[in-house]
Design a protein around this motif. Sequence first.
Motif: not given
Length: 462
Positions: A169-189
């Motif tokens: 429901p909130d794309p990528g928010a969990w990843l950005a929140e867990a890393t204080s915005g340092v890691v985004l879904p686009l960072s994964a590759p």
Amino acid sequence: MTPYLDPRTARRRFTVVTFLFWLPVGLYLPALVLLPTERGFSVAAIAGLFAVYSLTVAALELPTGGLSDVIGRRPVLVAAGVLNLAALVLFAVGTTAWVLTLAMLLLGAGRALSSGPAEAWYVDTVQAHSGWDAELRTGLARAGTASATALAAGTLIGGALPWLLGLGPDPGAWLAEATSGVVLPLSAPGLLGGAVVIAFMGFVLTRLPEPPRPPATLRGVVAGVPATVIGGLRLGARDRLVRRLLLTACATGAALGTIELLMPGRASALTGAPESGAAVFAGLACGGFACTAVGSHLAPFLARVAGDADRAVFAGLGAMATGLLVLTVSVACSGVRALVLLVVGYALVYLALGAAGPNENELLHGRVSGAHRATALSVQSLALQALGAVIGLLAAALPQGPFRWLPGALLLVAGALLWVRRDRGDGVGAAGGGDGSGYRRDRAESPHADAAASTTRAGAGA
């Protein structure tokens, strides 16, 4: 009993190390523009980052090739891996301009270091085992297939991974929140690419033994690298076949520079929207890598059908020029016809690119000794990149329409015509570069030329 790897084992390891090197490149390609954009960088700022990368590669291409010829292939490949790993991590987590600039600087340095040593290792190993006239085309072709396959697979994975991480429901928010915005879904590759780089370095250290060479000292390196670079720059001046190969690289760079600059905009114009155009271009890019893989696999077959590597290069460049001319014509069309011509022309360009490359490089390795091999490959790469940049600037300055595509197409036609004349009696020095020039006689000048050529053609399908 020979202490060197046999050609079949060397070929297999060269293929694996090529795949491991290019897979991270394919992984981060889909995020290369989108991740900085997501972090708030403008298009102009991103273009500046790309300029840092290009200038770094251009500045270091020849010195790093000379370094590989002086200290060995494996240390340079590992150094390239270290720089690429640092660059990918910084690019994935960087949020400021200076961090991303440093990432592109390291990425350019790593690309320059990696330009040639793996292929030079393969040729060194095979020739140490089987002699300087050993068959090389099959290994070069399989490595070309591996690189294109890695890019195609990496592009698909690198494009799908951020989408999968952004589901919810909130794309990528969990990843950005867990890393204080340092890691985004686009960072994964990029981070996944870093893990592959670690595997690449491990494979280089454990599976790529080098033929013995004199130990390098700091004084020897400082003195040897400039001398080796100068020797590499003399290649085209003293040997007509090498000069023809470098001019061919220029023509190929002009064609690829034209396509890379103009194709995204052309795809958007056909679909009517940037988003759908990006999807079409991504599909074309993946298909182009797949076509290059198929073309590389067919390179030995093309040489057998054509009769030798010279004719195979002519056929490959001719087909590539035809594909680029089809793309040029497609710009004057519209609708379904334009789309069909675009797909056909694009596929033909990259299929022919894959088929011509291994045959070109086998000719190059037949003229250059091990002392200048990586430098020669760096000169070839620099010629390709330099003309690509120049033609890109020229195409951008021309009016919209087919005229923008013509300079690259005409230069590629000229590059193919270089191979109409078959003048091979221009070698310098004894086989193995006995005069210190770094050149070898071509097989056609040897008393056993016919037997060697027959052996090459017969072994190409191995």
